[in-house]
Design a protein around this motif. Structure first.
Motif, short mmCIF file in Angstrom:
data_model
loop_
_atom_site.label_atom_id
_atom_site.label_comp_id
_atom_site.label_asym_id
_atom_site.label_seq_id
_atom_site.Cartn_x
_atom_site.Cartn_y
_atom_site.Cartn_z
N THR A 53 0.83 -1.20 0.00
CA THR A 53 0.00 0.00 0.00
C THR A 53 0.87 1.25 0.00
O THR A 53 0.37 2.35 -0.20
CB THR A 53 -0.95 0.04 1.22
OG1 THR A 53 -0.17 -0.19 2.39
CG2 THR A 53 -2.01 -1.03 1.12
N GLU A 241 -3.67 -11.42 2.25
CA GLU A 241 -3.92 -10.05 1.82
C GLU A 241 -4.94 -9.90 0.70
O GLU A 241 -5.37 -8.80 0.39
CB GLU A 241 -2.59 -9.39 1.41
CG GLU A 241 -1.64 -9.31 2.59
CD GLU A 241 -0.33 -8.62 2.27
OE1 GLU A 241 -0.13 -8.25 1.11
OE2 GLU A 241 0.49 -8.49 3.19
N GLY A 243 -8.01 -10.45 0.46
CA GLY A 243 -9.33 -9.95 0.84
C GLY A 243 -9.45 -8.44 0.71
O GLY A 243 -10.50 -7.93 0.36
N TYR A 244 -8.39 -7.72 1.00
CA TYR A 244 -8.48 -6.27 1.01
C TYR A 244 -7.82 -5.62 -0.19
O TYR A 244 -7.88 -4.42 -0.36
CB TYR A 244 -7.79 -5.70 2.23
CG TYR A 244 -8.38 -6.12 3.53
CD1 TYR A 244 -9.53 -5.50 4.01
CD2 TYR A 244 -7.80 -7.10 4.29
CE1 TYR A 244 -10.06 -5.87 5.22
CE2 TYR A 244 -8.33 -7.48 5.50
CZ TYR A 244 -9.46 -6.85 5.96
OH TYR A 244 -9.98 -7.23 7.16
N SER A 245 -7.09 -6.41 -0.99
CA SER A 245 -6.21 -5.78 -1.96
C SER A 245 -6.98 -5.11 -3.08
O SER A 245 -8.05 -5.54 -3.47
CB SER A 245 -5.29 -6.83 -2.55
OG SER A 245 -6.05 -7.76 -3.28
N HIS A 249 -1.68 -3.33 -5.32
CA HIS A 249 -1.55 -4.37 -4.30
C HIS A 249 -2.03 -5.71 -4.85
O HIS A 249 -1.39 -6.74 -4.70
CB HIS A 249 -2.37 -3.95 -3.08
CG HIS A 249 -2.19 -4.81 -1.88
ND1 HIS A 249 -2.86 -4.61 -0.71
CD2 HIS A 249 -1.42 -5.90 -1.66
CE1 HIS A 249 -2.51 -5.52 0.17
NE2 HIS A 249 -1.65 -6.33 -0.38
N THR B 38 -14.72 -4.97 6.51
CA THR B 38 -15.02 -6.28 7.09
C THR B 38 -15.25 -6.18 8.60
O THR B 38 -15.82 -7.08 9.19
CB THR B 38 -13.90 -7.28 6.82
OG1 THR B 38 -12.65 -6.62 7.04
CG2 THR B 38 -13.95 -7.78 5.40
N GLY B 65 -15.03 -6.58 1.66
CA GLY B 65 -14.13 -6.02 0.65
C GLY B 65 -13.19 -4.96 1.17
O GLY B 65 -12.23 -4.60 0.51
N GLY B 66 -13.47 -4.44 2.36
CA GLY B 66 -12.57 -3.44 2.93
C GLY B 66 -13.11 -2.03 2.80
O GLY B 66 -13.92 -1.74 1.92
N GLY B 152 -3.43 -3.74 4.52
CA GLY B 152 -4.74 -3.47 3.90
C GLY B 152 -5.89 -3.52 4.88
O GLY B 152 -6.99 -3.08 4.58
N SER B 153 -5.66 -4.08 6.08
CA SER B 153 -6.73 -4.16 7.08
C SER B 153 -7.12 -2.79 7.61
O SER B 153 -6.26 -1.93 7.84
CB SER B 153 -6.26 -5.05 8.23
OG SER B 153 -6.76 -4.59 9.46
N GLY B 154 -8.42 -2.54 7.80
CA GLY B 154 -8.89 -1.26 8.31
C GLY B 154 -8.44 -1.02 9.75
O GLY B 154 -8.08 0.09 10.13
#
Lengths: 278, 268
Positions: A53, A241, A243-245, A249, B38, B65-66, B152-154
């Motif tokens: 990121t 990773e 799931g959020y990429s 990324h 999430t 999805g974030g 990437g996690s909130g």
């Protein structure tokens, strides 16, 4: 008429499997390659700074970790698996084999998440108490993987040893060799190609395994310095990773997939070469 | 050839069935899509479930999805409501932002760990890898194992901006991909420390005070606890009917009560 149709349908199905593989390959390369070009192949492969990121895409620590975990699993697993295979093929009464071989193969059917869970609950605390470190480590993942590749290597090796013509062994025994001499001087060399294939298939399984490794490896991004350090493999990174990429990324994860793909390809080519050499 | 004809018949039949299904579902005009964080997802699901029990004609889809993906989905009209577990960035201010609840990021350790309080500075030191032994923060001389969340996690995003400011988390950190597995590691290793959503804390782990203030419903609600983050609904600048109605339900006493029962801190 009907035969022709069945033949065509079968051919079509066979080629569709190859076509699928081709499509997957094209897709992975198409998605991941732009990032390798963008980050530069050298920075991508030989930098250990991974912060996608923040535009750092170095996967060196993951490559080293993946290889270390796989080699560790082979070192721990192969002697065990070969001993198992030789015992079952040569020293066990055939009646036991009927029962024992499926039992070992059953190990392959246990879902990897169960191995991971057992690792976290049983193995990790033992390593932390008696050897030090956080417990979640290279050693823990190697041990778990060694157990997971055991059935693959054992059962293919058994088949390879049993495929050696009985004449070879009888000849060796007739010339005065002991049972053990006949096994390690005649049977094993004759079964070599099968055994090597078994080991390489085991390696491929070890390098691709994800769930169990995520659970026991600790997933730290640092290059490991001892077997008690936590590690992060390529597959773990993708699974952790994805799931959020988004954006770069995401493509970076596909690029990591390309590296994995190349590894597996190289292993298979190696297996084929070794088999032909014989 | 008979089996061949049967095969095609089957395919035709399946086509008809799928056509039938799609035409049926398109008659349900009252549908709402919520996408994003999430961390917010389980709470949004609970709210949607209860809302649908009362309003039978409405269908609500909740997706993950974030946070960033949720905000993007809202802007691109892929979802009527986006959810976020972090503050909006400057370039995202064109959207309507509604804080639905607050969440504390709890710093947790093993129950056997006697450390009660850490300052923000000490936390920074631990997670940047400068403070390496528990003896530096008032316990025995044993290494500290700190647990981080994945890129990437909130929750990690919020932790980085609230605790680390501009500093970086050391890459020696163990990494886990959910609140639950971070808690699992802390519960099993007396020398470890980590951060999870306040709503997920249970008896297996011990929370630590940050700058002498423990996270609790009161300290989080009043922002007295430093590591507080908002849970946000993001709507287009001109929200349409159903989205607006659902937000009103979430902000109503009933909706807030549901959130508090699930472990969050309401905004009222």
């Amino acid at each position: 008429m009907q035969e022709k149709i069945i033949e065509k349908v079968l051919t079509l199905l066979a080629f569709s499997a190859i076509g699928l593989l081709l499509l997957i390959t094209i897709f992975i390369f198409k998605e991941g390659f732009p990032l390798i070009l963008k980050a530069g192949l050298k920075d991508f492969l030989f930098s250990a700074k991974w912060a996608p990121t923040k535009s750092h895409f170095g996967i060196l620590s993951m490559i080293i970790s993946s290889l270390a975990v796989t080699i560790g699993a082979i070192i721990l697993g192969v002697p065990l698996a070969l001993a198992c295979a030789i015992t079952l093929a040569e020293f066990c009464p055939p009646r036991w084999l009927v029962f024992l071989k499926p039992t070992i193969e059953l190990l392959a059917g246990i879902p990897s998440v169960v191995f991971g869970f057992l690792g976290v609950v049983l193995l990790v605390p033992i390593i932390r108490e008696y050897l030090g470190g956080p417990g979640l480590s290279l050693l823990a993942s190697s041990i778990i993987l060694a157990i997971m590749i055991l059935p693959t290597i054992t059962s293919i090796s058994i088949d390879a040893i049993q495929a050696v013509p009985l004449l070879y062994k009888e000849g060796a025994l007739a010339m005065g060799a002991t049972h053990w001499q006949a096994i390690h001087l005649v049977l094993l060399p004759a079964a070599r190609s099968g055994v090597v294939t078994a080991i390489i298939l085991g390696m491929a399984r070890a390098i691709g395994e994800t769930m169990a490794v995520i659970m026991v490896a600790g997933n730290a991004l640092k290059i490991p310095r001892s077997i008690l350090d936590p590690v992060r493999t390529l597959t773990s990174t993708i699974a952790l990773e994805m799931g959020y990429s988004a954006g770069d990324h995401r493509t970076a994860l596909f690029a990591a997939g390309i590296v994995l793909f190349v590894f597996i390809m190289a292993l298979n080519v190696l297996a084929n070469l070794l088999m032909r050499k014989k | 050839m008979a089996w061949f004809r049967a095969f095609f018949g089957l395919i035709l039949l399946m086509c008809f069935i799928s056509l039938g299904c799609s035409s049926k579902s398109s008659t349900r005009a009252h549908s709402l899509t919520i996408a994003g964080s999430t961390s917010v997802q389980p709470f949004a699901e609970k709210l949607a479930e209860i809302y649908m029990e009362v309003n039978h004609q409405v269908v609500i889809n909740v997706q993950g999805g974030g946070s960033t993906a949720g905000i993007k989905a809202c802007r691109e009209k892929a979802a009527q409501i986006g959810t976020s577990s972090r503050e909006l960035h400057a370039d995202e201010n064109d959207l309507t932002k509604i804080i639905i609840a607050k969440d504390g990021i709890a710093i947790i350790v093993h129950p056997q760990n006697p450390v009660k309080n850490l300052t923000l500075k000490e936390l920074q030191g631990i997670f940047s890898g400068k403070i390496r032994s528990w003896s530096q923060v008032g316990w025995v001389d044993k290494p500290i194992y700190f647990v981080n969340r994945e890129e990437g996690s909130g929750t990690r995003d919020a932790f980085e901006s609230l605790v680390m400011k501009k500093g970086e988390i050391s890459d020696e950190a163990l990494v886990q991909d959910s609140n639950g597995s971070v808690r699992e590691i802390i519960a099993n290793n007396p020398q470890s420390i980590g951060y999870i959503s306040f709503g997920i804390v249970n008896h297996q782990v011990k929370t630590i005070a940050v700058n002498s203030i423990y996270p609790s419903a009161t300290t989080i609600k009043s922002n007295l606890y430093t590591l507080t983050r908002p849970f946000i609904f993001v709507l287009p600048s001109q929200p349409t009917g159903l989205g607006r109605q659902f937000v009103n339900f979430v902000l109503s006493p009933e909706g807030q009560q549901i959130l508090e029962k699930e472990g969050l801190v309401g905004i009222r």
